[in-house]
Design an enzyme around this catalytic site. Sequence first.
Site, PDB file in Angstrom:
ATOM      1  N   ILE A 100      -0.689  -2.058  -5.656  1.00 44.07           N
ATOM      2  CA  ILE A 100      -1.402  -2.684  -6.772  1.00 44.07           C
ATOM      3  C   ILE A 100      -1.412  -1.751  -7.984  1.00 44.07           C
ATOM      4  O   ILE A 100      -1.496  -2.188  -9.118  1.00 44.07           O
ATOM      5  CB  ILE A 100      -2.837  -3.090  -6.341  1.00 44.07           C
ATOM      6  CG1 ILE A 100      -3.448  -4.075  -7.331  1.00 44.07           C
ATOM      7  CG2 ILE A 100      -3.735  -1.871  -6.153  1.00 44.07           C
ATOM      8  CD1 ILE A 100      -4.697  -4.779  -6.815  1.00 44.07           C
ATOM      9  N   GLY A 130       0.839  -1.210   0.000  1.00 42.72           N
ATOM     10  CA  GLY A 130       0.000   0.000   0.000  1.00 42.72           C
ATOM     11  C   GLY A 130       0.864   1.246   0.000  1.00 42.72           C
ATOM     12  O   GLY A 130       0.519   2.272   0.590  1.00 42.72           O
ATOM     13  N   LYS A 168     -10.498  -5.899  11.282  1.00 43.33           N
ATOM     14  CA  LYS A 168      -9.434  -5.395  12.173  1.00 43.33           C
ATOM     15  C   LYS A 168      -9.300  -6.263  13.427  1.00 43.33           C
ATOM     16  O   LYS A 168      -8.183  -6.583  13.845  1.00 43.33           O
ATOM     17  CB  LYS A 168      -9.689  -3.927  12.539  1.00 43.33           C
ATOM     18  CG  LYS A 168      -9.447  -2.962  11.383  1.00 43.33           C
ATOM     19  CD  LYS A 168      -7.994  -3.018  10.912  1.00 43.33           C
ATOM     20  CE  LYS A 168      -7.736  -2.183   9.685  1.00 43.33           C
ATOM     21  NZ  LYS A 168      -6.400  -2.397   9.119  1.00 43.33           N
ATOM     22  N   TYR A 191     -15.281  -3.581   8.210  1.00 45.35           N
ATOM     23  CA  TYR A 191     -13.904  -3.112   8.402  1.00 45.35           C
ATOM     24  C   TYR A 191     -13.439  -3.457   9.832  1.00 45.35           C
ATOM     25  O   TYR A 191     -12.340  -3.987  10.032  1.00 45.35           O
ATOM     26  CB  TYR A 191     -13.872  -1.600   8.159  1.00 45.35           C
ATOM     27  CG  TYR A 191     -12.534  -0.940   8.334  1.00 45.35           C
ATOM     28  CD1 TYR A 191     -11.474  -1.222   7.485  1.00 45.35           C
ATOM     29  CD2 TYR A 191     -12.334   0.014   9.340  1.00 45.35           C
ATOM     30  CE1 TYR A 191     -10.252  -0.585   7.635  1.00 45.35           C
ATOM     31  CE2 TYR A 191     -11.124   0.659   9.491  1.00 45.35           C
ATOM     32  CZ  TYR A 191     -10.080   0.355   8.637  1.00 45.35           C
ATOM     33  OH  TYR A 191      -8.881   0.989   8.793  1.00 45.35           O
ATOM     34  N   GLN A 230      -2.275   6.630   1.690  1.00 44.78           N
ATOM     35  CA  GLN A 230      -2.135   7.802   2.565  1.00 44.78           C
ATOM     36  C   GLN A 230      -0.949   7.665   3.509  1.00 44.78           C
ATOM     37  O   GLN A 230      -0.142   8.575   3.645  1.00 44.78           O
ATOM     38  CB  GLN A 230      -3.430   8.012   3.376  1.00 44.78           C
ATOM     39  CG  GLN A 230      -3.450   9.347   4.107  1.00 44.78           C
ATOM     40  CD  GLN A 230      -4.383   9.376   5.316  1.00 44.78           C
ATOM     41  OE1 GLN A 230      -4.865   8.353   5.773  1.00 44.78           O
ATOM     42  NE2 GLN A 230      -4.631  10.561   5.826  1.00 44.78           N
ATOM     43  N   LEU A 257       1.577   3.477  -2.115  1.00 45.89           N
ATOM     44  CA  LEU A 257       1.107   4.726  -2.735  1.00 45.89           C
ATOM     45  C   LEU A 257      -0.080   5.311  -1.968  1.00 45.89           C
ATOM     46  O   LEU A 257      -0.643   6.321  -2.371  1.00 45.89           O
ATOM     47  CB  LEU A 257       0.711   4.484  -4.201  1.00 45.89           C
ATOM     48  CG  LEU A 257       1.856   4.080  -5.129  1.00 45.89           C
ATOM     49  CD1 LEU A 257       1.324   3.718  -6.525  1.00 45.89           C
ATOM     50  CD2 LEU A 257       2.890   5.190  -5.259  1.00 45.89           C
TER      51      LEU A 257
END
Length: 315
Positions: free
Chosen positions: A35, A8, A146, A142, A12, A10
Site C-alpha cells: 500500500i 505486504g 487468523k 487478530y 517485515q 515492504l
Amino acid sequence: MKTVLVTGALGQIGSELVAKLRGLYGENHVVGTDIRVDADSPVACGGPFETLDVTDGERFLEIGKKYQVDAVIHLAALLSASAEAKPQFAWHLNMSGLVNALETARQLKCQMFTPSSIAAFGPSTPKDRTPQDTIQRPNTIYGVTKVSGELLCDYYHERFGVDTRGVRFPGLISYVTPPGGGTTDYAVEIYYHAVREKKYTSYIAAGTKMDMMYMPDALDAIIQLMEADPAKLVHRNAFNITAMSFAPEDVAAAIRERVPEFELTYDVDPVRQRIAESWPNSIDARCAEEEWGFRPRYDLDAMTKDMLGKLASRL
Ligand code: SER
C-alpha cells in the site's frame, strides 16, 4: 511457483522474501506490492513493483492478470497489538484482504500462501507442546481473523480446488525490516537495544514464554511448503512451526554471553501481556516435519550470534 505476486512486500517478511524469491525464480518473476511506496527500497528497484491496497479486489485481480502470476503470497495484515487498538479496521483489512487474495487465486488458478500465527490459539488451548489439531478459541481480534482465515483457506481448497497452504508463524526475528505492532516485537527490539545501549526495558513480563523463529528459517519454510508435493499434505491451513521458545530473561541471558554488561528491566504493557498470556508457551511442529520436512536451522544461541553480529555492522 513460476511467477509470484507478494502483498505486504515492504513489510517485515515481505522485504526479505521478495529478495530471496527474485534470487531463486528470477527478478521479473516476483511482483512486489504494497500500500506504501518506497521508491528507494530494493523491493521497488529490484523487479516489478505495484502499489496495492489489498482491500481493493479489482486492482488485486488486475495486477495478477497483468503479470500472469501462478502464485499469490498474501502477507499484508495488521499484527496483534495494532489490531487490538483498531478491531473493526483489523477485521476489515485482514479479512477483505484475504478474500481478495483467495478470489484472485481462484480466478487465475494460482497457488496461494498466507500466514496464520500462534495467535490462532487462545486461553483454552493446551499451553505446552500445543498440538496441530486442538482447541482454537482466541480472544484477540487478530487471533479471530487468523482462525477465520485458516477456515476460509480450507474452504477455498475444498470448495474451489484452490491450492492453499499456510503456516502458523511464531514471533519472527530479523535484522533487516522491523516488525510493527506485534506482541512478539520485543524479541527484535531487545537486540537493537543490546547493540546500541546495552540495556532494554521489556514490555513483556519475565517468565512469559512464546515461540519464536529467525527470519531465514521462516523464508525457507514458506518456499519449502509452496514447493512441497500436495499429495503429502494432510494439513493445509495452517501448519504449526517453531524454532525455539523463550521468555525475555532467556534471550537476555543469550545476549549476555556476547554482551556481558547487557541489562534487562521490565515495564509491562498490560495489553500486550494479556495477548502474550493467551498464546501457547511452545507449539508442536511434528506435522510440518512429517508432511513437508520442516527443519529450522537456528536455535536461540545461533540466532543471537548472527543477530548481534549483523546489527553491530549495520548500526
Ligand atoms: N508476531 C505476531 C504478533 O506478535 C504474531 O503473529 O502479532
